[in-house]
Scaffold this motif. Structure first.
Motif, PDB file in Angstrom:
ATOM      1  N   ALA A  27       0.843  -1.188   0.000  1.00 30.94           N
ATOM      2  CA  ALA A  27       0.000   0.000   0.000  1.00 30.94           C
ATOM      3  C   ALA A  27       0.880   1.240   0.000  1.00 30.94           C
ATOM      4  O   ALA A  27       2.051   1.193   0.378  1.00 30.94           O
ATOM      5  N   GLY A  28       0.306   2.354  -0.429  1.00 31.93           N
ATOM      6  CA  GLY A  28       1.014   3.622  -0.368  1.00 31.93           C
ATOM      7  C   GLY A  28       2.001   3.851  -1.490  1.00 31.93           C
ATOM      8  O   GLY A  28       2.848   4.728  -1.397  1.00 31.93           O
ATOM      9  N   LEU A  29       1.909   3.080  -2.577  1.00 29.81           N
ATOM     10  CA  LEU A  29       2.792   3.294  -3.711  1.00 29.81           C
ATOM     11  C   LEU A  29       2.369   4.564  -4.445  1.00 29.81           C
ATOM     12  O   LEU A  29       1.210   4.958  -4.395  1.00 29.81           O
ATOM     13  N   SER A  30       3.284   5.185  -5.138  1.00 28.45           N
ATOM     14  CA  SER A  30       2.949   6.352  -5.947  1.00 28.45           C
ATOM     15  C   SER A  30       3.810   6.351  -7.196  1.00 28.45           C
ATOM     16  O   SER A  30       4.877   5.755  -7.223  1.00 28.45           O
ATOM     17  N   ALA A  31       3.306   7.002  -8.229  1.00 27.56           N
ATOM     18  CA  ALA A  31       4.034   7.109  -9.483  1.00 27.56           C
ATOM     19  C   ALA A  31       4.406   8.568  -9.694  1.00 27.56           C
ATOM     20  O   ALA A  31       3.580   9.463  -9.485  1.00 27.56           O
ATOM     21  N   THR A  32       5.622   8.815 -10.103  1.00 27.50           N
ATOM     22  CA  THR A  32       6.055  10.194 -10.332  1.00 27.50           C
ATOM     23  C   THR A  32       6.320  10.476 -11.803  1.00 27.50           C
ATOM     24  O   THR A  32       6.708  11.572 -12.159  1.00 27.50           O
ATOM     25  N   ALA A  33       6.098   9.486 -12.671  1.00 25.12           N
ATOM     26  CA  ALA A  33       6.297   9.692 -14.105  1.00 25.12           C
ATOM     27  C   ALA A  33       5.292   8.855 -14.886  1.00 25.12           C
ATOM     28  O   ALA A  33       5.013   7.707 -14.530  1.00 25.12           O
ATOM     29  N   ALA A  34       4.733   9.461 -15.937  1.00 26.03           N
ATOM     30  CA  ALA A  34       3.818   8.732 -16.802  1.00 26.03           C
ATOM     31  C   ALA A  34       4.591   7.670 -17.569  1.00 26.03           C
ATOM     32  O   ALA A  34       5.777   7.818 -17.838  1.00 26.03           O
ATOM     33  N   GLY A  35       3.920   6.583 -17.897  1.00 32.30           N
ATOM     34  CA  GLY A  35       4.563   5.539 -18.680  1.00 32.30           C
ATOM     35  C   GLY A  35       3.867   4.209 -18.482  1.00 32.30           C
ATOM     36  O   GLY A  35       2.848   4.114 -17.800  1.00 32.30           O
ATOM     37  N   THR A  36       4.429   3.181 -19.096  1.00 33.35           N
ATOM     38  CA  THR A  36       3.928   1.823 -18.953  1.00 33.35           C
ATOM     39  C   THR A  36       4.982   1.032 -18.182  1.00 33.35           C
ATOM     40  O   THR A  36       6.160   1.063 -18.530  1.00 33.35           O
ATOM     41  N   TYR A  37       4.546   0.357 -17.150  1.00 32.87           N
ATOM     42  CA  TYR A  37       5.468  -0.314 -16.244  1.00 32.87           C
ATOM     43  C   TYR A  37       5.107  -1.786 -16.089  1.00 32.87           C
ATOM     44  O   TYR A  37       3.947  -2.166 -16.178  1.00 32.87           O
ATOM     45  N   SER A  38       6.120  -2.597 -15.833  1.00 35.28           N
ATOM     46  CA  SER A  38       5.935  -4.011 -15.509  1.00 35.28           C
ATOM     47  C   SER A  38       6.235  -4.193 -14.030  1.00 35.28           C
ATOM     48  O   SER A  38       7.097  -3.518 -13.481  1.00 35.28           O
ATOM     49  N   SER A  64      -0.112  13.606 -15.699  1.00 30.59           N
ATOM     50  CA  SER A  64      -0.921  14.494 -14.879  1.00 30.59           C
ATOM     51  C   SER A  64      -1.495  15.601 -15.750  1.00 30.59           C
ATOM     52  O   SER A  64      -0.829  16.079 -16.670  1.00 30.59           O
ATOM     53  N   PRO A  65      -2.719  16.044 -15.464  1.00 29.02           N
ATOM     54  CA  PRO A  65      -3.270  17.167 -16.226  1.00 29.02           C
ATOM     55  C   PRO A  65      -2.677  18.502 -15.780  1.00 29.02           C
ATOM     56  O   PRO A  65      -3.081  19.542 -16.262  1.00 29.02           O
ATOM     57  N   PHE A  66      -1.708  18.473 -14.868  1.00 30.12           N
ATOM     58  CA  PHE A  66      -1.113  19.700 -14.348  1.00 30.12           C
ATOM     59  C   PHE A  66       0.412  19.596 -14.321  1.00 30.12           C
ATOM     60  O   PHE A  66       0.965  18.520 -14.160  1.00 30.12           O
ATOM     61  N   THR A  67       1.054  20.727 -14.437  1.00 31.57           N
ATOM     62  CA  THR A  67       2.474  20.852 -14.148  1.00 31.57           C
ATOM     63  C   THR A  67       2.620  22.073 -13.264  1.00 31.57           C
ATOM     64  O   THR A  67       1.711  22.896 -13.170  1.00 31.57           O
ATOM     65  N   PHE A  68       3.745  22.182 -12.595  1.00 34.20           N
ATOM     66  CA  PHE A  68       3.975  23.372 -11.789  1.00 34.20           C
ATOM     67  C   PHE A  68       5.400  23.834 -11.984  1.00 34.20           C
ATOM     68  O   PHE A  68       6.272  23.074 -12.394  1.00 34.20           O
ATOM     69  N   SER A  69       5.598  25.097 -11.703  1.00 35.89           N
ATOM     70  CA  SER A  69       6.957  25.619 -11.680  1.00 35.89           C
ATOM     71  C   SER A  69       7.132  26.402 -10.395  1.00 35.89           C
ATOM     72  O   SER A  69       6.195  27.013  -9.885  1.00 35.89           O
ATOM     73  N   ALA A  70       8.320  26.323  -9.860  1.00 34.31           N
ATOM     74  CA  ALA A  70       8.670  27.018  -8.622  1.00 34.31           C
ATOM     75  C   ALA A  70      10.168  27.274  -8.660  1.00 34.31           C
ATOM     76  O   ALA A  70      10.899  26.612  -9.394  1.00 34.31           O
ATOM     77  N   PRO A  71      10.637  28.216  -7.872  1.00 31.68           N
ATOM     78  CA  PRO A  71      12.081  28.481  -7.844  1.00 31.68           C
ATOM     79  C   PRO A  71      12.854  27.238  -7.418  1.00 31.68           C
ATOM     80  O   PRO A  71      12.386  26.449  -6.606  1.00 31.68           O
ATOM     81  N   THR A  72      14.032  27.069  -7.976  1.00 37.70           N
ATOM     82  CA  THR A  72      14.865  25.912  -7.613  1.00 37.70           C
ATOM     83  C   THR A  72      15.896  26.264  -6.556  1.00 37.70           C
ATOM     84  O   THR A  72      16.591  25.388  -6.060  1.00 37.70           O
TER      85      THR A  72
END
Length: 132
Positions: A27-38, A64-72
């Motif tokens: 439980a609690g997995l998350s994806a940080t990049a779109a793609g197809t995974y095995s 994601s239908p959104f992107t964001f930008s912020a200072p680095t």
């Protein structure tokens, strides 16, 4: 349940639950990049790539239908900063949208991190974004 380590330098999250050798669940997995995974499974020991086996099927993660930008270059000495949220696909106008910041290890169901102040009040999580 927690983190299981094989040797000194290889640690992975152990399953959240399982039952009698018939199934395990993470439980609690998350994806940080779109793609197809095995999915790959290792029944142990997991010391090299040959110990892993592909599980039939794939997981498709949409963009994601959104992107964001912020200072680095933010530091704790930064007094304020601006975040720009951009919608990458058609959707509702930004009226009534809210924003919160959560640690990367938490999901968006968690409360906003209290160390950040979002405009609208010291404890508010409401921001007034502009459409882009």
């Amino acid at each position: 349940v927690g983190t299981g380590c094989v040797g000194e330098h290889l640690c992975v999250k152990e399953p959240t639950r399982g039952e009698g050798g018939t199934f395990v669940e993470w439980a609690g997995l998350s994806a940080t990049a779109a793609g197809t995974y095995s999915f790959c499974v290792c029944l142990g020991p997991c010391l090299s790539g040959r110990h892993w086996t592909s599980v039939p099927g794939v997981l498709t993660v949409g963009a994601s239908p959104f992107t964001f930008s912020a200072p680095t270059d933010l530091t704790t000495a930064s007094t304020t900063f601006t975040v720009t949220l951009t919608r990458t696909s058609a959707g509702p106008t930004p009226t009534g949208w809210t924003l919160k910041l959560v640690p990367t290890w938490r999901s968006c169901t968690a409360a906003s991190d209290p160390r950040f102040t979002i405009p609208g009040g010291p404890t508010s999580t409401t921001a007034a974004p502009t459409a882009t």
